[in-house]
Design a protein around this motif. Structure first.
Motif, PDB file in Angstrom:
ATOM      1  N   ILE A  76       0.937  -1.164  -0.011  1.00  0.00           N
ATOM      2  CA  ILE A  76       0.081   0.147   0.084  1.00  0.00           C
ATOM      3  C   ILE A  76       0.815   1.256  -0.017  1.00  0.00           C
ATOM      4  CG2 ILE A  76      -1.670   1.175   1.186  1.00  0.00           C
ATOM      5  CD1 ILE A  76      -2.838  -1.336   0.308  1.00  0.00           C
ATOM      6  N   ASP A  77       0.480   2.162  -0.872  1.00  0.00           N
ATOM      7  CA  ASP A  77       1.456   3.310  -0.930  1.00  0.00           C
ATOM      8  C   ASP A  77       0.817   4.479  -0.211  1.00  0.00           C
ATOM      9  OD1 ASP A  77       3.203   2.192  -2.869  1.00  0.00           O
ATOM     10  OD2 ASP A  77       1.875   2.368  -4.300  1.00  0.00           O
ATOM     11  N   GLN A  78      -0.537   4.676  -0.054  1.00  0.00           N
ATOM     12  CA  GLN A  78      -1.041   5.990   0.445  1.00  0.00           C
ATOM     13  C   GLN A  78      -2.503   5.483   0.894  1.00  0.00           C
ATOM     14  OE1 GLN A  78      -1.252   8.943  -2.412  1.00  0.00           O
ATOM     15  NE2 GLN A  78      -2.502   8.084  -3.631  1.00  0.00           N
ATOM     16  N   ALA A  79      -3.056   6.448   1.829  1.00  0.00           N
ATOM     17  CA  ALA A  79      -4.404   6.256   2.062  1.00  0.00           C
ATOM     18  C   ALA A  79      -5.132   7.586   1.676  1.00  0.00           C
ATOM     19  CB  ALA A  79      -4.530   6.292   3.729  1.00  0.00           C
ATOM     20  N   LEU A  80      -6.616   7.254   1.202  1.00  0.00           N
ATOM     21  CA  LEU A  80      -7.486   8.182   0.953  1.00  0.00           C
ATOM     22  C   LEU A  80      -8.710   8.022   2.107  1.00  0.00           C
ATOM     23  CD1 LEU A  80      -8.317  10.091  -1.190  1.00  0.00           C
ATOM     24  CD2 LEU A  80      -9.818   8.578  -2.135  1.00  0.00           C
ATOM     25  N   VAL A  81      -8.451   9.205   2.832  1.00  0.00           N
ATOM     26  CA  VAL A  81      -9.467   9.283   3.951  1.00  0.00           C
ATOM     27  C   VAL A  81     -10.802   9.851   3.347  1.00  0.00           C
ATOM     28  CG1 VAL A  81      -9.763   9.830   6.414  1.00  0.00           C
ATOM     29  CG2 VAL A  81      -7.496   9.262   5.556  1.00  0.00           C
ATOM     30  N   ILE A  82     -11.830   9.446   3.342  1.00  0.00           N
ATOM     31  CA  ILE A  82     -12.973  10.042   2.703  1.00  0.00           C
ATOM     32  C   ILE A  82     -14.108  10.308   3.748  1.00  0.00           C
ATOM     33  CG2 ILE A  82     -14.924   9.770   1.170  1.00  0.00           C
ATOM     34  CD1 ILE A  82     -13.419   7.777  -0.394  1.00  0.00           C
ATOM     35  N   PHE A  83     -14.671  11.737   4.005  1.00  0.00           N
ATOM     36  CA  PHE A  83     -15.534  12.140   4.660  1.00  0.00           C
ATOM     37  C   PHE A  83     -16.645  13.102   3.849  1.00  0.00           C
ATOM     38  CE2 PHE A  83     -13.307  10.498   8.093  1.00  0.00           C
ATOM     39  CZ  PHE A  83     -13.815  10.708   9.224  1.00  0.00           C
ATOM     40  N   ALA A  84     -17.751  13.157   4.241  1.00  0.00           N
ATOM     41  CA  ALA A  84     -18.664  14.241   3.788  1.00  0.00           C
ATOM     42  C   ALA A  84     -18.365  15.707   4.285  1.00  0.00           C
ATOM     43  CB  ALA A  84     -19.872  13.989   3.812  1.00  0.00           C
ATOM     44  N   ILE A  85     -18.618  16.469   3.505  1.00  0.00           N
ATOM     45  CA  ILE A  85     -18.683  18.176   4.015  1.00  0.00           C
ATOM     46  C   ILE A  85     -19.912  18.133   4.726  1.00  0.00           C
ATOM     47  CG2 ILE A  85     -18.402  20.402   3.641  1.00  0.00           C
ATOM     48  CD1 ILE A  85     -16.836  19.801   0.868  1.00  0.00           C
ATOM     49  N   VAL A  86     -21.094  17.844   4.223  1.00  0.00           N
ATOM     50  CA  VAL A  86     -22.194  17.956   4.906  1.00  0.00           C
ATOM     51  C   VAL A  86     -23.009  16.658   4.705  1.00  0.00           C
ATOM     52  CG1 VAL A  86     -22.154  20.564   4.693  1.00  0.00           C
ATOM     53  CG2 VAL A  86     -23.100  19.216   2.797  1.00  0.00           C
ATOM     54  N   LYS A  87     -24.067  16.603   5.241  1.00  0.00           N
ATOM     55  CA  LYS A  87     -25.310  15.528   5.361  1.00  0.00           C
ATOM     56  C   LYS A  87     -24.415  14.118   5.066  1.00  0.00           C
ATOM     57  CE  LYS A  87     -28.487  18.612   3.450  1.00  0.00           C
ATOM     58  NZ  LYS A  87     -29.712  18.785   2.382  1.00  0.00           N
ATOM     59  N   PRO A  88     -23.854  13.499   6.262  1.00  0.00           N
ATOM     60  CA  PRO A  88     -23.596  14.151   7.386  1.00  0.00           C
ATOM     61  C   PRO A  88     -22.511  15.104   7.599  1.00  0.00           C
ATOM     62  CG  PRO A  88     -22.746  12.033   7.203  1.00  0.00           C
ATOM     63  CD  PRO A  88     -23.137  12.271   5.862  1.00  0.00           C
ATOM     64  N   LEU A 107       1.518   5.524   6.781  1.00  0.00           N
ATOM     65  CA  LEU A 107       0.974   5.853   5.430  1.00  0.00           C
ATOM     66  C   LEU A 107       0.655   7.240   5.439  1.00  0.00           C
ATOM     67  CD1 LEU A 107      -2.043   3.043   4.861  1.00  0.00           C
ATOM     68  CD2 LEU A 107       0.058   3.132   3.553  1.00  0.00           C
ATOM     69  N   THR A 108       1.147   7.760   4.129  1.00  0.00           N
ATOM     70  CA  THR A 108       0.746   9.104   3.852  1.00  0.00           C
ATOM     71  C   THR A 108      -0.795   9.242   3.523  1.00  0.00           C
ATOM     72  OG1 THR A 108       2.910   9.536   2.925  1.00  0.00           O
ATOM     73  CG2 THR A 108       1.040  11.037   2.053  1.00  0.00           C
ATOM     74  N   SER A 109      -1.562  10.233   3.918  1.00  0.00           N
ATOM     75  CA  SER A 109      -3.038  10.338   3.853  1.00  0.00           C
ATOM     76  C   SER A 109      -3.266  11.542   2.999  1.00  0.00           C
ATOM     77  CB  SER A 109      -3.522  10.563   5.277  1.00  0.00           C
ATOM     78  OG  SER A 109      -3.290   9.512   5.889  1.00  0.00           O
ATOM     79  N   VAL A 110      -4.200  11.439   2.137  1.00  0.00           N
ATOM     80  CA  VAL A 110      -4.983  12.412   1.518  1.00  0.00           C
ATOM     81  C   VAL A 110      -6.181  12.534   1.966  1.00  0.00           C
ATOM     82  CG1 VAL A 110      -5.887  13.133  -0.698  1.00  0.00           C
ATOM     83  CG2 VAL A 110      -3.534  11.964  -0.544  1.00  0.00           C
ATOM     84  N   ILE A 111      -6.988  13.512   2.231  1.00  0.00           N
ATOM     85  CA  ILE A 111      -8.252  13.696   2.703  1.00  0.00           C
ATOM     86  C   ILE A 111      -9.206  14.166   1.735  1.00  0.00           C
ATOM     87  CG2 ILE A 111      -9.766  14.875   4.651  1.00  0.00           C
ATOM     88  CD1 ILE A 111      -7.109  15.409   6.243  1.00  0.00           C
ATOM     89  N   CYS A 112     -10.034  13.364   1.536  1.00  0.00           N
ATOM     90  CA  CYS A 112     -11.170  13.879   0.471  1.00  0.00           C
ATOM     91  C   CYS A 112     -12.566  13.952   0.946  1.00  0.00           C
ATOM     92  CB  CYS A 112     -11.160  12.771  -0.446  1.00  0.00           C
ATOM     93  SG  CYS A 112     -12.493  12.756  -1.948  1.00  0.00           S
ATOM     94  N   PHE A 113     -12.895  15.257   0.990  1.00  0.00           N
ATOM     95  CA  PHE A 113     -14.264  15.677   1.114  1.00  0.00           C
ATOM     96  C   PHE A 113     -15.407  15.522   0.080  1.00  0.00           C
ATOM     97  CE2 PHE A 113     -11.521  17.828   4.445  1.00  0.00           C
ATOM     98  CZ  PHE A 113     -12.272  17.256   5.590  1.00  0.00           C
TER      99      PHE A 113
END
Length: 292
Positions: A76-88, A107-113
């Protein structure tokens, strides 16, 4: 032939071979004798037994660039951490737990909203201020409207990326937008081996292109951080490091000590108060854990 293990079910390994598809393989007995277990993410050599039925044997596990224990996956090279901006609305303490979890795994993380189309510019700007100052790349997409996916795809290209995030934030929609054929491929594996229909909790990789894979796994939903000592927690908040030399005391916990550089940076708006409040809450949680 060489390929990558994208799924393992009950002794069968599904190996993606570029330009040929997915082959159902068994591992040679020599691996058991050597106490080596093939992992999802392993690059392997395969002997083709039946090209039409797409069956083969794994004859060699190639050297691993990395190996994670929880979940047990390789390369594994990296992590993509996924959250919603709204709802929720994002649970920022939960987000910090995910980021700490990735740091634990090195792991290096990228945050994806996700759901940027129904968020305000002010909401987006606040997230950038809070997390890009920590050194994290912050990305906004709308999976439902296919917005931001090309930028996301460019960050994934040539890498194997683990996806993480809570339910209800659009993770499956993002996967389907990036790889519309993923559902069909999973279905074909299920037809190949009936047990596959009941393996949704197994780690699985999806090929997006040459040397490009995403991995959706249940393993990253375990967010216990109890093994971290409270004194180590500040090391998982990289934005603190710059201001720690201004702390009066060595080993400052940044909680109740006077003349604390980190607390001063929070007051000056140089460190996100949301992040700092999360840090204090997690510090107290670790402090309350009885260690034997």
């Amino acid at each position: 032939m060489t390929g990558k293990i994208i799924k393992g079910i009950a002794g069968f390994y599904y190996v993606h071979i570029e330009d040929k598809g997915v082959y159902e393989c068994k591992a040679r007995g020599v691996f058991r004798n050597q106490q080596i277990k093939p992992l999802v993410g392993d690059n392997v050599s395969v002997t083709i037994l039946d090209d039409q039925e797409k069956e083969g044997n794994i004859t060699e596990i190639l050297p691993r660039g990395s190996e994670l224990l929880r979940p047990a996956v390789a390369n594994i090279d990296q992590a993509l951490v996924i959250f919603a901006i709204v709802k929720p609305a994002p649970d920022f303490r939960l987000l910090d737990r995910f980021l700490i979890r990735m740091e634990q795994q090195k792991l290096t993380s990228v945050i994806c909203f996700n759901k940027q189309d129904i968020a305000t510019e002010a909401e987006k700007a606040a997230l950038v201020r809070a997390y890009e100052t920590c050194g994290y790349r912050v990305l906004f997409v709308s999976a439902g409207k296919k917005e931001g996916l090309e930028e996301l795809r460019s960050l994934l290209t040539g890498r194997t990326t683990a996806l993480a995030g809570p339910s209800g934030v659009g993770k499956s929609t993002i996967i389907n937008a990036l790889a519309p054929e993923a559902g069909m491929e999973t279905g074909s594996i299920s037809r190949k081996i009936e047990r596959g229909k009941h393996t949704t909790r197994h780690s699985e990789m999806i090929a997006l292109g040459e040397n490009t894979y995403i991995m959706d796994t249940p393993g990253f939903t375990s967010l216990h951080i109890a093994e971290i000592r409270k004194e180590e927690l500040s090391g998982f908040y990289p934005e603190f490091e710059r201001y720690e030399p201004a702390c009066r005391f060595g080993g400052c916990a940044h909680i109740s000590e006077p003349d604390c550089g980190v607390k001063a940076a929070v007051e000056q708006g140089l460190i996100s108060r949301v992040r700092y409040d999360n840090y204090k809450a997690l510090y107290q949680e670790l402090k309350d854990i009885r260690r034997y």
